[in-house]
Design a protein around this motif. Structure first.
Motif, PDB file in Angstrom:
ATOM      1  N   ALA A 100      11.335  34.173   8.814  1.00  0.00           N
ATOM      2  CA  ALA A 100      11.906  33.134   9.668  1.00  0.00           C
ATOM      3  C   ALA A 100      13.225  33.658  10.233  1.00  0.00           C
ATOM      4  CB  ALA A 100      12.145  31.870   8.855  1.00  0.00           C
ATOM      5  N   GLU A 158      15.193  26.458   8.771  1.00  0.00           N
ATOM      6  CA  GLU A 158      14.637  25.330   9.507  1.00  0.00           C
ATOM      7  C   GLU A 158      15.630  24.812  10.538  1.00  0.00           C
ATOM      8  OE1 GLU A 158      11.474  23.033   6.774  1.00  0.00           O
ATOM      9  OE2 GLU A 158      13.559  22.557   6.317  1.00  0.00           O
ATOM     10  N   TYR A 160      16.882  21.524  12.414  1.00  0.00           N
ATOM     11  CA  TYR A 160      16.922  20.071  12.284  1.00  0.00           C
ATOM     12  C   TYR A 160      17.432  19.496  13.596  1.00  0.00           C
ATOM     13  CZ  TYR A 160      16.503  20.598   7.220  1.00  0.00           C
ATOM     14  OH  TYR A 160      16.060  20.901   5.961  1.00  0.00           O
ATOM     15  N   ARG A 171      12.099  18.156  12.002  1.00  0.00           N
ATOM     16  CA  ARG A 171      12.352  19.400  11.270  1.00  0.00           C
ATOM     17  C   ARG A 171      11.317  20.395  11.737  1.00  0.00           C
ATOM     18  NH1 ARG A 171      12.635  18.220   4.951  1.00  0.00           N
ATOM     19  NH2 ARG A 171      12.593  20.481   4.981  1.00  0.00           N
ATOM     20  N   LEU A 172      11.780  21.600  12.100  1.00  0.00           N
ATOM     21  CA  LEU A 172      10.884  22.626  12.637  1.00  0.00           C
ATOM     22  C   LEU A 172      11.162  23.960  11.969  1.00  0.00           C
ATOM     23  CD1 LEU A 172      12.084  21.195  15.826  1.00  0.00           C
ATOM     24  CD2 LEU A 172       9.633  21.480  15.679  1.00  0.00           C
ATOM     25  N   ARG A 173      10.132  24.799  11.937  1.00  0.00           N
ATOM     26  CA  ARG A 173      10.248  26.135  11.353  1.00  0.00           C
ATOM     27  C   ARG A 173       9.481  27.095  12.248  1.00  0.00           C
ATOM     28  NH1 ARG A 173      11.253  28.552   6.398  1.00  0.00           N
ATOM     29  NH2 ARG A 173      11.821  26.626   5.387  1.00  0.00           N
ATOM     30  N   LEU A 179       8.695  27.238  17.640  1.00  0.00           N
ATOM     31  CA  LEU A 179       8.927  26.459  16.432  1.00  0.00           C
ATOM     32  C   LEU A 179       7.857  25.385  16.307  1.00  0.00           C
ATOM     33  CD1 LEU A 179      12.765  25.875  16.948  1.00  0.00           C
ATOM     34  CD2 LEU A 179      11.751  27.383  15.243  1.00  0.00           C
ATOM     35  N   GLY A 181       6.754  21.839  13.746  1.00  0.00           N
ATOM     36  CA  GLY A 181       7.169  20.958  12.666  1.00  0.00           C
ATOM     37  C   GLY A 181       6.667  19.562  12.903  1.00  0.00           C
TER      38      GLY A 181
END
Length: 194
Positions: A100, A158, A160, A171-173, A179, A181
């Motif tokens: 990440a 992550e 936010y 919230r995304l990754r 991204l 989420g």
């Protein structure tokens, strides 16, 4: 006469009690009697010792041996071989997933957001501080949660997104190019791409 015999009896009892306290039979070591002499402990001699040596302990019967650094893992040990290493009878281990992004600056910029309904809008993540977060803005978002996005942060890999009022909107990754989420309130999927 009765009171006089009572006084004599009380005096005799107290004399006997005081005499018992000073008796030598109660004045052993540590008893603090009148005739007790202080007792000092005998000196202890140091025992000379040689150098301290260490060696690995023998394995416990029925237990597997610990792995040796650099040696392949034994079959059935539960330890996976190194990525790319081929073990007879097994397919090669998969390469590790890409890491990440490790910095907030990789996330700064314009993003195209797409929610579960397929509608898209623009999200701008800025490097301008806003208290302990960073400024963000949304334009053209029909989703109520996304339309109120005004701040963002990057923690533990992550992103936010925050709404007006400080609640988490999403919230995304992923990576600096994409991204994925969920929206915090509904749990609906959300993706951002460059």
């Amino acid at each position: 006469m009765k009171s006089r015999s009572w006084i004599v009896t009380a005096t005799l009892c107290s004399t006997l009690a005081l005499g018992a306290c000073s008796s030598t039979r109660f004045s052993g070591p540590g008893m603090g009697g009148a005739s007790a002499a202080p007792v000092s402990p005998a000196p202890i001699e140091a025992i000379p010792s040689g150098p301290v040596e260490s060696a690995p302990l023998a394995p416990i019967e029925g237990q597997p041996l610990p792995p040796i650094a650099g040696a392949p893992a034994p079959m059935g040990s539960g330890l996976a071989p190194a990525p790319g290493t081929e073990v007879a009878g097994l397919p090669p281990a998969a390469a590790p997933a890409p890491a990440a992004p490790s910095s907030r600056t990789a996330m700064v910029g314009n993003w195209s957001a797409r929610d579960a309904s397929g509608k898209s809008c623009r999200i701008q993540l800025s490097s301008t501080p806003a208290l302990d977060l960073y400024r963000a803005s949304a334009s053209g978002c029909s989703n109520q949660d996304l339309s109120k996005v005004n701040a963002w942060d990057f923690r533990d890999g992550e992103v936010y997104l925050y709404q007006t009022g400080g609640s988490v909107a999403a919230r995304l990754r992923g990576s600096s190019s994409g991204l994925s989420g969920v929206l915090a309130k509904s749990g609906a999927p959300l993706s951002l791409s460059r």
